[in-house]
Enzyme design. Structure first.
Site, PDB file in Angstrom:
ATOM      1  N   PRO A   2       0.803  -1.210   0.000  1.00 54.33           N
ATOM      2  CA  PRO A   2       0.000   0.000   0.000  1.00 54.33           C
ATOM      3  C   PRO A   2       0.844   1.272   0.000  1.00 54.33           C
ATOM      4  CG  PRO A   2      -0.093  -1.141   2.118  1.00 54.33           C
ATOM      5  CD  PRO A   2       1.026  -1.702   1.356  1.00 54.33           C
ATOM      6  N   GLU A   3       0.514   2.148  -0.901  1.00 55.69           N
ATOM      7  CA  GLU A   3       1.027   3.517  -0.864  1.00 55.69           C
ATOM      8  C   GLU A   3      -0.135   4.382  -0.384  1.00 55.69           C
ATOM      9  OE1 GLU A   3       3.290   4.656  -4.362  1.00 55.69           O
ATOM     10  OE2 GLU A   3       3.591   2.564  -4.896  1.00 55.69           O
TER      11      GLU A   3
END
Length: 276
Positions: A2-3
């Site tokens: 996840p960014e």
DNA sequence: CAAGTTACCTGACGGC
DNA sequence: TGCCGTCAGGTAACTT
């Protein structure tokens, strides 16, 4: 995994199901994440408290409690959160299960265990920026993330612009996918040394970063292999990738072959014609 | 001090 | 079938 967009999507998915709920119990695998899970503190400071808020700072999820304490979750590379009924068989790599007062469980799953879970006392919460966020720079949507700020920070440095914008102290939340995509959108080569960028180019890059992140959030994030939101639905921003993972393929804008090279140890992609 | 490298951990994939 | 090396969305702690 996840960014910023994926964390934001999870945050929005968690909020309506967590606010006004109470955690009534905790089950843990016993395995350490990046740090050991503070199970005793969680039992004392999280259980039987009312959840007041669910917010995001950089790639951290912040769960605020009525006591003023706060649960802070980082998903690392492979962390994920979702709601399940107690009857659902736990998945491999489910490390923490928060039993809720509405009959559901919030489960934290993390294959590689690069994530982290911390609980902060009200006193610690009041000093968040000096304690947990010491190496966390401005939010990309904040007004202090400006062309002047980047120009000043970069003017005496030699690092590649892609590594620079992936540095959390410079700007929070931009990881490998969105660094590649933002630089394509801005028409800037990822290996340019930061001191060579003009104020105008920094301004263009800021706009590109904000547009790419916003679009990705609207698409529910990017699912490369296994990202799902809190409702276990995949994101679809990956169908909009212009360069990430497209080495050897034709640029959709000009037809040139997308180049792949390693910058700062991370796979980097760019169109040699569209990016200067 | 900046920039590059290593380490943390599991799993998927390609080559042999 | 399996063994080995490589790679993967993050980031802190090293070394140079």
């Amino acid at each position: 995994m996840p960014e910023l967009p994926e964390v934001e999507v999870i945050c929005r998915g968690l909020r309506p199901h967590l606010v006004d709920r109470v955690v009534t119990g905790i089950l843990a695998s016993g395995k350490a994440l990046r740090e050991p899970v503070p199970l005793d503190r969680l039992q004392r400071e999280l259980v039987n408290r009312l959840i007041m808020s669910v917010t995001r700072r950089a790639k951290f999820l912040q769960v605020g409690l009525d006591s003023g304490a706060m649960l802070i979750i980082h998903l690392g590379m492979t962390g994920n959160l979702g709601f399940f009924t107690p009857a659902t068989e736990p998945a491999k790599h489910d490390h923490i299960r928060l039993i809720l007062d509405n009959g559901l469980e919030l489960r934290y799953n993390d294959t590689r265990r690069f994530g982290s879970i911390r609980i902060l006392s009200p006193a610690e919460v009041s000093r968040l920026e000096e304690t947990v966020y010491t190496t966390t720079g401005p939010e990309p949507f904040g007004e202090d993330f400006s062309a002047g700020y980047l120009f000043r920070l970069a003017k005496s440095r030699e690092v590649a612009v892609k590594s620079f914008i992936m540095t959390n102290q410079v700007v929070a939340g931009v990881g490998n996918i969105y660094a590649n995509e933002s630089l394509f959108r801005a028409g800037i080569r990822p290996d340019r040394k930061v001191r060579s960028l003009s104020q105008k180019e920094w301004a263009k890059l800021i706009v590109a970063i904000r547009e790419v992140l916003t679009h990705a959030i609207e698409c529910g994030g990017s699912t490369i292999s296994d990202f799902v939101n809190a409702g276990q639905e995949k994101g679809y921003f990956q169908i909009n990738f212009k360069v990430y993972g497209k080495g050897g393929m034709a640029c959709t804008a000009c037809g040139a072959v997308i180049a792949k090279k390693n910058i700062g140890g991370r796979a980097s992609y760019c169109c040699p014609k569209c990016q200067k």
